[in-house]
Design an enzyme around this catalytic site. Structure first.
Site, PDB file in Angstrom:
ATOM      1  N   ASP A   8      -1.284  29.660  10.312  1.00 40.59           N
ATOM      2  CA  ASP A   8      -2.551  29.192  10.879  1.00 40.59           C
ATOM      3  C   ASP A   8      -3.443  28.775   9.702  1.00 40.59           C
ATOM      4  O   ASP A   8      -2.997  28.730   8.540  1.00 40.59           O
ATOM      5  CB  ASP A   8      -3.180  30.241  11.816  1.00 40.59           C
ATOM      6  CG  ASP A   8      -3.767  31.447  11.103  1.00 40.59           C
ATOM      7  OD1 ASP A   8      -3.672  31.525   9.857  1.00 40.59           O
ATOM      8  OD2 ASP A   8      -4.319  32.335  11.787  1.00 40.59           O
ATOM      9  N   CYS A  65      -0.572  34.228   8.340  1.00 40.84           N
ATOM     10  CA  CYS A  65      -1.928  34.103   8.873  1.00 40.84           C
ATOM     11  C   CYS A  65      -2.853  34.909   7.972  1.00 40.84           C
ATOM     12  O   CYS A  65      -2.487  35.203   6.829  1.00 40.84           O
ATOM     13  CB  CYS A  65      -2.002  34.507  10.348  1.00 40.84           C
ATOM     14  SG  CYS A  65      -1.636  36.224  10.726  1.00 40.84           S
ATOM     15  N   THR A  67      -3.963  38.074   8.230  1.00 34.73           N
ATOM     16  CA  THR A  67      -3.452  39.432   8.015  1.00 34.73           C
ATOM     17  C   THR A  67      -1.930  39.525   8.123  1.00 34.73           C
ATOM     18  O   THR A  67      -1.347  40.522   7.704  1.00 34.73           O
ATOM     19  CB  THR A  67      -4.009  40.380   9.090  1.00 34.73           C
ATOM     20  OG1 THR A  67      -3.578  39.898  10.371  1.00 34.73           O
ATOM     21  CG2 THR A  67      -5.527  40.440   9.049  1.00 34.73           C
ATOM     22  N   GLY A  68      -1.317  38.564   8.775  1.00 32.72           N
ATOM     23  CA  GLY A  68       0.117  38.631   9.110  1.00 32.72           C
ATOM     24  C   GLY A  68       0.366  39.383  10.398  1.00 32.72           C
ATOM     25  O   GLY A  68       1.455  39.300  10.981  1.00 32.72           O
ATOM     26  N   GLY A  70      -1.219  39.303  13.559  1.00 35.72           N
ATOM     27  CA  GLY A  70      -1.180  38.555  14.823  1.00 35.72           C
ATOM     28  C   GLY A  70       0.104  37.766  14.963  1.00 35.72           C
ATOM     29  O   GLY A  70       0.729  37.740  16.045  1.00 35.72           O
ATOM     30  N   MET A  71       0.528  37.131  13.877  1.00 41.49           N
ATOM     31  CA  MET A  71       1.779  36.361  13.893  1.00 41.49           C
ATOM     32  C   MET A  71       2.956  37.278  14.236  1.00 41.49           C
ATOM     33  O   MET A  71       3.841  36.911  15.014  1.00 41.49           O
ATOM     34  CB  MET A  71       2.024  35.716  12.526  1.00 41.49           C
ATOM     35  CG  MET A  71       1.125  34.544  12.219  1.00 41.49           C
ATOM     36  SD  MET A  71       1.576  33.098  13.219  1.00 41.49           S
ATOM     37  CE  MET A  71       0.803  31.786  12.232  1.00 41.49           C
ATOM     38  N   HIS A  98      18.157  46.766   6.708  1.00 38.50           N
ATOM     39  CA  HIS A  98      18.186  47.762   7.791  1.00 38.50           C
ATOM     40  C   HIS A  98      17.895  47.181   9.167  1.00 38.50           C
ATOM     41  O   HIS A  98      18.455  47.642  10.158  1.00 38.50           O
ATOM     42  CB  HIS A  98      17.169  48.878   7.512  1.00 38.50           C
ATOM     43  CG  HIS A  98      17.492  49.677   6.283  1.00 38.50           C
ATOM     44  ND1 HIS A  98      16.819  50.830   5.960  1.00 38.50           N
ATOM     45  CD2 HIS A  98      18.409  49.505   5.301  1.00 38.50           C
ATOM     46  CE1 HIS A  98      17.308  51.323   4.836  1.00 38.50           C
ATOM     47  NE2 HIS A  98      18.263  50.525   4.405  1.00 38.50           N
ATOM     48  N   HIS A 133      23.210  50.747  10.369  1.00 37.53           N
ATOM     49  CA  HIS A 133      21.987  50.022  10.709  1.00 37.53           C
ATOM     50  C   HIS A 133      22.225  49.115  11.917  1.00 37.53           C
ATOM     51  O   HIS A 133      21.321  48.875  12.714  1.00 37.53           O
ATOM     52  CB  HIS A 133      21.489  49.225   9.512  1.00 37.53           C
ATOM     53  CG  HIS A 133      21.226  50.076   8.315  1.00 37.53           C
ATOM     54  ND1 HIS A 133      20.306  51.096   8.335  1.00 37.53           N
ATOM     55  CD2 HIS A 133      21.782  50.093   7.080  1.00 37.53           C
ATOM     56  CE1 HIS A 133      20.294  51.693   7.150  1.00 37.53           C
ATOM     57  NE2 HIS A 133      21.182  51.108   6.378  1.00 37.53           N
TER      58      HIS A 133
END
Ligand code: RB5
Length: 148
Positions: A8, A65, A67-68, A70-71, A98, A133
């Site tokens: 964004d 974005c 903060t990362g 919302g994405m 993992h 994993h």
């Protein structure tokens, strides 16, 4: 490997840095915007990249974005997506090894360009370890399919 990349308005600088990194590494990618610094809605970009990864058209996705967060939340609503919010190099490797994450998100208001580049490089070149994993990743898929 084909990577779908988007941000964004809050993530344009890291997105540009990661595009340069993939040029240098010879990794095929497509940049899906956004185009300028005008405010846009991050879920639109998360959905676009997540659908391209979930359909198999692209192998992995990178979303930036402010903060990362919302994405990451939005991408994880798409079936088949395992998106990880990553702001350190240890997690960049661990989430491939993992969780077999197929998308990472980062926040441009949280980390600088140098660290974002390092995280992207580690994540793009790290493999899933499978074995025990794989058992847990299969359980995540079962949750997604509501086969508990
Ligand atoms: C946009 O202002 C901001 O909310 C967005 O970039 C992101 O941080 C959302 O999680």
């Amino acid at each position: 490997m084909k990577v779908a990349l988007a941000s964004d308005h809050g993530g344009i600088n890291i997105r540009t840095e990661i595009a340069h990194l993939m040029d240098e590494l010879g990794i095929e990618y497509q940049d899906f915007g956004c185009d300028g610094e005008t405010s846009v809605d991050y879920p639109d970009y998360a959905l676009s990249v997540a659908e391209k990864v979930a359909s198999g058209e692209f192998d992995r996705g990178i979303l930036i974005c402010g903060t990362g967060i919302g994405m990451c939340i939005a991408a994880n609503k798409v079936k088949g997506i395992r998106a990880a919010l990553v702001h350190d190099t240890f997690s960049a490797k661990a989430t491939r090894a993992h969780n077999d994450s197929n998308i990472i998100s980062m926040g441009e208001r949280v980390i600088g360009l140098g660290l974002a580049r390092e995280i992207a490089q580690i994540w793009l070149t790290s493999e899933f370890e499978g074995e025990r994993h794989g058992h847990c990743v299969n359980k995540i898929t079962k949750i997604e399919n509501k086969h508990l």
